[in-house]
Design a protein around this motif. Sequence first.
Motif, PDB file in Angstrom:
ATOM      1  N   THR A 190       8.298  -4.594   3.038  1.00  0.00           N
ATOM      2  CA  THR A 190       8.774  -3.376   2.392  1.00  0.00           C
ATOM      3  C   THR A 190      10.063  -3.650   1.635  1.00  0.00           C
ATOM      4  OG1 THR A 190      10.106  -2.711   4.305  1.00  0.00           O
ATOM      5  CG2 THR A 190       7.786  -2.020   4.279  1.00  0.00           C
ATOM      6  N   ALA A 191      10.459  -2.722   0.794  1.00  0.00           N
ATOM      7  CA  ALA A 191      11.716  -2.867   0.047  1.00  0.00           C
ATOM      8  C   ALA A 191      12.890  -2.979   1.016  1.00  0.00           C
ATOM      9  CB  ALA A 191      11.897  -1.668  -0.888  1.00  0.00           C
ATOM     10  N   GLU A 192      12.819  -2.237   2.110  1.00  0.00           N
ATOM     11  CA  GLU A 192      13.895  -2.291   3.103  1.00  0.00           C
ATOM     12  C   GLU A 192      13.962  -3.663   3.766  1.00  0.00           C
ATOM     13  OE1 GLU A 192      15.152  -0.115   7.334  1.00  0.00           O
ATOM     14  OE2 GLU A 192      13.588   0.750   6.055  1.00  0.00           O
ATOM     15  N   GLU A 193      12.800  -4.238   4.102  1.00  0.00           N
ATOM     16  CA  GLU A 193      12.779  -5.561   4.715  1.00  0.00           C
ATOM     17  C   GLU A 193      13.256  -6.627   3.731  1.00  0.00           C
ATOM     18  OE1 GLU A 193       9.097  -4.926   7.884  1.00  0.00           O
ATOM     19  OE2 GLU A 193       8.683  -5.558   5.816  1.00  0.00           O
ATOM     20  N   ARG A 194      12.851  -6.521   2.476  1.00  0.00           N
ATOM     21  CA  ARG A 194      13.313  -7.469   1.464  1.00  0.00           C
ATOM     22  C   ARG A 194      14.829  -7.419   1.326  1.00  0.00           C
ATOM     23  NH1 ARG A 194       9.763  -9.630  -2.226  1.00  0.00           N
ATOM     24  NH2 ARG A 194       7.574  -9.062  -1.942  1.00  0.00           N
ATOM     25  N   ALA A 195      15.376  -6.203   1.262  1.00  0.00           N
ATOM     26  CA  ALA A 195      16.821  -6.036   1.122  1.00  0.00           C
ATOM     27  C   ALA A 195      17.548  -6.605   2.333  1.00  0.00           C
ATOM     28  CB  ALA A 195      17.158  -4.556   0.936  1.00  0.00           C
ATOM     29  N   ARG A 196      16.964  -6.412   3.504  1.00  0.00           N
ATOM     30  CA  ARG A 196      17.586  -6.916   4.725  1.00  0.00           C
ATOM     31  C   ARG A 196      17.619  -8.436   4.739  1.00  0.00           C
ATOM     32  NH1 ARG A 196      15.363  -5.381  10.776  1.00  0.00           N
ATOM     33  NH2 ARG A 196      16.908  -6.557  11.981  1.00  0.00           N
TER      34      ARG A 196
ATOM     35  N   ARG B 229      21.152 -10.578   4.474  1.00  0.00           N
ATOM     36  CA  ARG B 229      21.559 -11.456   5.568  1.00  0.00           C
ATOM     37  C   ARG B 229      21.764 -12.891   5.096  1.00  0.00           C
ATOM     38  NH1 ARG B 229      20.422 -11.272  11.203  1.00  0.00           N
ATOM     39  NH2 ARG B 229      20.104  -9.041  10.920  1.00  0.00           N
TER      40      ARG B 229
END
Length: 358
Positions: A92-98, A102
């Motif tokens: 997801t976009a959230e996982e990619r951003a995370r 990091r």
Amino acid sequence: MTATPISELTDRAREIFRLVVEGYLESGHPVGSKSLASDGGLNLSPASIRSVLAELEALGLLAAPHTSAGRMPTDAGLRIFVDGMMRVAEPTAEERARIEARLSESGPVEQALHQTSVLLSELSGAAGMVMVPTREQRLAQFSLVSLGQDRALAVLVGEDGGVENRIVDLDASMAGSLEAASNYITSRLMGRTLAEAAAAMRSEIAAGKTQLDDASRNLVERGLAVWSEDASQRPVLIVRGAANLLDDDALNDIERVRSLLEDLEGKQSVSALLESAKEADATRIFIGSENRLFGLSGSSVIASPYRDREGRVVGVVGVIGPTRLNYARVVPMVDLTARSLGRSLERAPGRSQGKLIA
């Protein structure tokens, strides 16, 4: 028994097989005919479904762990599903951003590698692994910068442009010898690995071929030794999140878990498995008994190589867990993390890959 290729199954058998595998990977439990009849949208009676399940079991794709307990995929069945039926779920976009956030944090390469293993563990719910590279750094420049009376910062620049920093403790007599020690290492030992530099340094000092005073010689030795000692203690494999393997289902099969944890403790064997993924063009998946290493523990590994800024493969990142891993979600996540780690190393000159000992 050689499993039947998925292309040889009827449409009905293929659909039932897919539902069983997806249900098992989601719940971790065998899937029965009643649940398939009520939830799968098959428009078939439980008896008809049981007949197909028996056929799939006879073909080596499914197994029944207990009488009337439903079916679960065999390792061969999982391989067929992963290679020919799996619907990949992109991060997801959230996982990619995370992942990007990091791995874009500043710091030495060791920090990025440890962060990667922790991140993979958090995102997959399994254990994250990073195999570190084996190449030794060759010296291009070396500096000792005072941080006060009792400490100095040793800065090593490698031939590949990477930079690493270490803290060196000083005696009071050494404070005025930093420049002489730095110049000596840079001018006389450049182009050599740390091991070669340390050996050459000791040979020259023993033979009286250097004009360095005692304080400077001591600094030279400390400056090189801080890396040599650090390198010898670096693990072949960084593993984080092993506790994730101890879920409720795993505790019901404690021997399998014990075997898996012993595999991870050994590290050399797991590293040998990851080594085989270094030359792969894409993420590799090792499922259960396909690999002798996990014949007892029944575990799966998803691994992808990562590259340095010259495009050379220098290590592997991956996830290890039970065979019921969510392959559709974890495979693209491991691939994305490997590519993100490579980009992080490309844009951060201070993150040298050169000297890590795998």
